[in-house]
Design a protein around this motif. Structure first.
Motif, PDB file in Angstrom:
ATOM      1  N   LYS A   1      -8.762  -6.224  -0.828  1.00  0.00           N
ATOM      2  CA  LYS A   1      -9.477  -6.765  -1.978  1.00  0.00           C
ATOM      3  C   LYS A   1      -9.312  -5.841  -3.172  1.00  0.00           C
ATOM      4  O   LYS A   1      -9.351  -4.618  -3.033  1.00  0.00           O
ATOM      5  CB  LYS A   1     -10.964  -6.902  -1.665  1.00  0.00           C
ATOM      6  CG  LYS A   1     -11.267  -7.866  -0.544  1.00  0.00           C
ATOM      7  CD  LYS A   1     -12.753  -7.871  -0.244  1.00  0.00           C
ATOM      8  CE  LYS A   1     -13.050  -8.770   0.934  1.00  0.00           C
ATOM      9  NZ  LYS A   1     -14.493  -8.721   1.297  1.00  0.00           N
ATOM     10  N   GLY A   2      -9.157  -6.425  -4.328  1.00  0.00           N
ATOM     11  CA  GLY A   2      -9.071  -5.635  -5.535  1.00  0.00           C
ATOM     12  C   GLY A   2     -10.321  -4.805  -5.709  1.00  0.00           C
ATOM     13  O   GLY A   2     -11.427  -5.287  -5.507  1.00  0.00           O
ATOM     14  N   GLY A   3     -10.144  -3.549  -6.048  1.00  0.00           N
ATOM     15  CA  GLY A   3     -11.284  -2.666  -6.205  1.00  0.00           C
ATOM     16  C   GLY A   3     -11.697  -1.995  -4.924  1.00  0.00           C
ATOM     17  O   GLY A   3     -12.545  -1.107  -4.917  1.00  0.00           O
ATOM     18  N   GLU A   4     -11.071  -2.391  -3.815  1.00  0.00           N
ATOM     19  CA  GLU A   4     -11.428  -1.809  -2.533  1.00  0.00           C
ATOM     20  C   GLU A   4     -10.963  -0.364  -2.461  1.00  0.00           C
ATOM     21  O   GLU A   4      -9.891  -0.012  -2.946  1.00  0.00           O
ATOM     22  CB  GLU A   4     -10.803  -2.616  -1.405  1.00  0.00           C
ATOM     23  CG  GLU A   4     -11.202  -2.135  -0.017  1.00  0.00           C
ATOM     24  CD  GLU A   4     -10.674  -3.052   1.084  1.00  0.00           C
ATOM     25  OE1 GLU A   4      -9.613  -3.681   0.891  1.00  0.00           O
ATOM     26  OE2 GLU A   4     -11.335  -3.146   2.134  1.00  0.00           O
ATOM     27  N   GLN A   5     -11.794   0.440  -1.850  1.00  0.00           N
ATOM     28  CA  GLN A   5     -11.414   1.820  -1.562  1.00  0.00           C
ATOM     29  C   GLN A   5     -11.681   2.072  -0.091  1.00  0.00           C
ATOM     30  O   GLN A   5     -12.695   1.651   0.445  1.00  0.00           O
ATOM     31  CB  GLN A   5     -12.211   2.799  -2.417  1.00  0.00           C
ATOM     32  CG  GLN A   5     -11.821   2.778  -3.893  1.00  0.00           C
ATOM     33  CD  GLN A   5     -12.369   3.958  -4.637  1.00  0.00           C
ATOM     34  OE1 GLN A   5     -13.488   4.370  -4.363  1.00  0.00           O
ATOM     35  NE2 GLN A   5     -11.603   4.513  -5.560  1.00  0.00           N
ATOM     36  N   LYS A   6     -10.754   2.774   0.536  1.00  0.00           N
ATOM     37  CA  LYS A   6     -10.933   3.072   1.950  1.00  0.00           C
ATOM     38  C   LYS A   6     -10.661   4.532   2.200  1.00  0.00           C
ATOM     39  O   LYS A   6      -9.901   5.167   1.489  1.00  0.00           O
ATOM     40  CB  LYS A   6      -9.971   2.217   2.780  1.00  0.00           C
ATOM     41  CG  LYS A   6     -10.464   0.817   3.027  1.00  0.00           C
ATOM     42  CD  LYS A   6      -9.629   0.177   4.108  1.00  0.00           C
ATOM     43  CE  LYS A   6     -10.247  -1.153   4.522  1.00  0.00           C
ATOM     44  NZ  LYS A   6      -9.458  -1.812   5.562  1.00  0.00           N
ATOM     45  N   GLY A   7     -11.284   5.054   3.229  1.00  0.00           N
ATOM     46  CA  GLY A   7     -11.078   6.449   3.569  1.00  0.00           C
ATOM     47  C   GLY A   7     -10.711   6.605   5.022  1.00  0.00           C
ATOM     48  O   GLY A   7     -11.124   5.817   5.867  1.00  0.00           O
ATOM     49  N   HIS A   8      -9.913   7.619   5.294  1.00  0.00           N
ATOM     50  CA  HIS A   8      -9.489   7.911   6.655  1.00  0.00           C
ATOM     51  C   HIS A   8      -9.373   9.416   6.749  1.00  0.00           C
ATOM     52  O   HIS A   8      -8.367   9.980   6.312  1.00  0.00           O
ATOM     53  CB  HIS A   8      -8.141   7.234   6.907  1.00  0.00           C
ATOM     54  CG  HIS A   8      -7.588   7.459   8.265  1.00  0.00           C
ATOM     55  ND1 HIS A   8      -8.068   6.834   9.376  1.00  0.00           N
ATOM     56  CD2 HIS A   8      -6.570   8.248   8.680  1.00  0.00           C
ATOM     57  CE1 HIS A   8      -7.377   7.232  10.408  1.00  0.00           C
ATOM     58  NE2 HIS A   8      -6.473   8.077  10.030  1.00  0.00           N
ATOM     59  N   GLU A   9     -10.384  10.066   7.278  1.00  0.00           N
ATOM     60  CA  GLU A   9     -10.483  11.534   7.282  1.00  0.00           C
ATOM     61  C   GLU A   9     -10.380  12.007   5.834  1.00  0.00           C
ATOM     62  O   GLU A   9     -11.172  11.622   4.997  1.00  0.00           O
ATOM     63  CB  GLU A   9      -9.409  12.150   8.173  1.00  0.00           C
ATOM     64  CG  GLU A   9      -9.581  11.774   9.638  1.00  0.00           C
ATOM     65  CD  GLU A   9      -8.522  12.389  10.529  1.00  0.00           C
ATOM     66  OE1 GLU A   9      -8.753  12.400  11.746  1.00  0.00           O
ATOM     67  OE2 GLU A   9      -7.487  12.824  10.011  1.00  0.00           O
ATOM     68  N   LYS A  10      -9.387  12.788   5.508  1.00  0.00           N
ATOM     69  CA  LYS A  10      -9.269  13.288   4.142  1.00  0.00           C
ATOM     70  C   LYS A  10      -8.228  12.491   3.365  1.00  0.00           C
ATOM     71  O   LYS A  10      -7.746  12.929   2.324  1.00  0.00           O
ATOM     72  CB  LYS A  10      -8.915  14.767   4.151  1.00  0.00           C
ATOM     73  CG  LYS A  10     -10.028  15.632   4.708  1.00  0.00           C
ATOM     74  CD  LYS A  10      -9.635  17.095   4.722  1.00  0.00           C
ATOM     75  CE  LYS A  10     -10.749  17.927   5.349  1.00  0.00           C
ATOM     76  NZ  LYS A  10     -10.365  19.345   5.457  1.00  0.00           N
ATOM     77  N   ILE A  11      -7.880  11.353   3.873  1.00  0.00           N
ATOM     78  CA  ILE A  11      -6.914  10.496   3.205  1.00  0.00           C
ATOM     79  C   ILE A  11      -7.630   9.198   2.823  1.00  0.00           C
ATOM     80  O   ILE A  11      -8.240   8.554   3.680  1.00  0.00           O
ATOM     81  CB  ILE A  11      -5.720  10.202   4.125  1.00  0.00           C
ATOM     82  CG1 ILE A  11      -5.029  11.507   4.506  1.00  0.00           C
ATOM     83  CG2 ILE A  11      -4.736   9.260   3.455  1.00  0.00           C
ATOM     84  CD1 ILE A  11      -3.917  11.341   5.528  1.00  0.00           C
ATOM     85  N   SER A  12      -7.551   8.837   1.573  1.00  0.00           N
ATOM     86  CA  SER A  12      -8.207   7.619   1.109  1.00  0.00           C
ATOM     87  C   SER A  12      -7.272   6.886   0.167  1.00  0.00           C
ATOM     88  O   SER A  12      -6.244   7.420  -0.256  1.00  0.00           O
ATOM     89  CB  SER A  12      -9.536   7.946   0.422  1.00  0.00           C
ATOM     90  OG  SER A  12      -9.306   8.769  -0.714  1.00  0.00           O
ATOM     91  N   ALA A  13      -7.640   5.645  -0.155  1.00  0.00           N
ATOM     92  CA  ALA A  13      -6.791   4.845  -1.034  1.00  0.00           C
ATOM     93  C   ALA A  13      -7.640   3.886  -1.841  1.00  0.00           C
ATOM     94  O   ALA A  13      -8.753   3.536  -1.434  1.00  0.00           O
ATOM     95  CB  ALA A  13      -5.750   4.076  -0.219  1.00  0.00           C
ATOM     96  N   SER A  14      -7.101   3.479  -2.963  1.00  0.00           N
ATOM     97  CA  SER A  14      -7.759   2.493  -3.817  1.00  0.00           C
ATOM     98  C   SER A  14      -6.768   1.390  -4.161  1.00  0.00           C
ATOM     99  O   SER A  14      -5.549   1.574  -4.074  1.00  0.00           O
ATOM    100  CB  SER A  14      -8.269   3.162  -5.095  1.00  0.00           C
ATOM    101  OG  SER A  14      -7.181   3.662  -5.856  1.00  0.00           O
ATOM    102  N   PHE A  15      -7.312   0.246  -4.557  1.00  0.00           N
ATOM    103  CA  PHE A  15      -6.483  -0.916  -4.878  1.00  0.00           C
ATOM    104  C   PHE A  15      -7.024  -1.532  -6.151  1.00  0.00           C
ATOM    105  O   PHE A  15      -8.149  -2.025  -6.187  1.00  0.00           O
ATOM    106  CB  PHE A  15      -6.546  -1.910  -3.717  1.00  0.00           C
ATOM    107  CG  PHE A  15      -5.793  -3.198  -3.919  1.00  0.00           C
ATOM    108  CD1 PHE A  15      -6.110  -4.306  -3.143  1.00  0.00           C
ATOM    109  CD2 PHE A  15      -4.763  -3.313  -4.832  1.00  0.00           C
ATOM    110  CE1 PHE A  15      -5.423  -5.510  -3.296  1.00  0.00           C
ATOM    111  CE2 PHE A  15      -4.067  -4.505  -5.002  1.00  0.00           C
ATOM    112  CZ  PHE A  15      -4.402  -5.608  -4.223  1.00  0.00           C
ATOM    113  N   ASN A  16      -6.217  -1.478  -7.212  1.00  0.00           N
ATOM    114  CA  ASN A  16      -6.577  -2.101  -8.476  1.00  0.00           C
ATOM    115  C   ASN A  16      -5.793  -3.406  -8.584  1.00  0.00           C
ATOM    116  O   ASN A  16      -4.615  -3.416  -8.936  1.00  0.00           O
ATOM    117  CB  ASN A  16      -6.256  -1.163  -9.640  1.00  0.00           C
ATOM    118  CG  ASN A  16      -6.767  -1.691 -10.967  1.00  0.00           C
ATOM    119  OD1 ASN A  16      -6.747  -2.891 -11.226  1.00  0.00           O
ATOM    120  ND2 ASN A  16      -7.242  -0.784 -11.806  1.00  0.00           N
ATOM    121  N   GLU A  17      -6.469  -4.485  -8.268  1.00  0.00           N
ATOM    122  CA  GLU A  17      -5.800  -5.789  -8.197  1.00  0.00           C
ATOM    123  C   GLU A  17      -5.271  -6.226  -9.555  1.00  0.00           C
ATOM    124  O   GLU A  17      -4.167  -6.763  -9.671  1.00  0.00           O
ATOM    125  CB  GLU A  17      -6.786  -6.812  -7.664  1.00  0.00           C
ATOM    126  CG  GLU A  17      -6.177  -8.125  -7.227  1.00  0.00           C
ATOM    127  CD  GLU A  17      -7.211  -9.000  -6.565  1.00  0.00           C
ATOM    128  OE1 GLU A  17      -8.403  -8.662  -6.593  1.00  0.00           O
ATOM    129  OE2 GLU A  17      -6.812 -10.023  -5.999  1.00  0.00           O
TER     130      GLU A  17
END
Lengths: 113, 113
Positions: free
Chosen positions: B50-66
């Motif tokens: 989803k646009g605007g979604e942010q996820k984290g995985h330990e010290k690695i994370s990501a964002s999505f600007n739709e």
């Protein structure tokens, strides 16, 4: 998570021959794909393996050269036909689960002499 | 259309942070991030749907600007084990959960002691 196995893991083949790569997933996946990866390069999609019907090929890949079967939800084969040295590459099977996570097999390293 | 990743390569010292960007010319349905170590299959890190979604995985994370059709992968307090090639993969909007995953060219990350 899905675990994907491939056979063979590597092979050395003579030009003009064909090799069939098998892919087995340990759980049901909604979709299966075949990719190719040259050393140091990105992954290139060859085709989508459709269950019980003809695969959907990407531009530059044709059924006569890369016939693909998917007789059930968890198994697929890719054949590299009439091989030439340009077909030397790593071939990866991939499966996507219902959560839309896509997993990869360990790859088949092919060298064509 | 292949997504574009930047930078192409990053060299870090342990404990430093890095950001890897992924940009597409097409409207996106999802963005997937993978890490691949030499001689191994790509390993799934995370998927953003989803646009605007942010996820984290330990010290690695990501964002999505739709809206911008972009995603970024954030690696904080990097460890030696983070070394490898990072790939983003995108599924175009309109194809939904049956769409093909197309990969960027990859970003090579090297973490030094």
């Amino acid at each position: 998570s899905a675990v994907i196995s491939q056979k063979p893991s590597r092979d050395i083949c003579q030009r003009g021959t064909s090799l069939t790569i098998q892919c087995q997933v340990d759980s049901q996946v909604t979709m299966m794909f075949w990719y190719r990866q040259q050393p140091g390069q990105s992954l290139t999609l060859i085709a989508t393996a459709n269950q019980g019907s003809e695969a959907t090929y990407e531009s530059g890949f044709v059924i006569d050269k890369f016939p693909i079967s998917r007789p059930n939800l968890t198994f697929s084969t890719l054949t590299v036909s009439n091989m030439s040295p340009e077909d030397s590459s790593i071939y990866l099977c991939s499966g996507r689960d219902v959560q839309e996570t896509q997993y990869f097999g360990p790859g088949t390293r092919l060298l064509v002499l | 259309q292949q997504p574009v990743q930047s930078p192409q390569a990053v060299i870090l010292r342990e404990g430093e942070d890095a950001v890897i960007n992924c940009s597409s010319s097409k409207a996106l349905y999802s963005v997937h991030w993978y890490r691949q170590k030499h001689g191994e299959a790509p390993v799934f890190l995370m998927i953003l749907l989803k646009g605007g979604e942010q996820k984290g995985h330990e010290k690695i994370s990501a964002s999505f600007n739709e809206k911008k059709q972009q995603s970024s992968l954030y690696l904080t307090a990097s460890q030696l084990s983070y070394s490898g090639t990072y790939f983003c993969g995108t599924v175009s909007r309109g194809s939904g959960n049956t769409g093909k995953l197309i990969f960027g060219q990859g970003t090579t990350l090297q973490v030094k002691p």
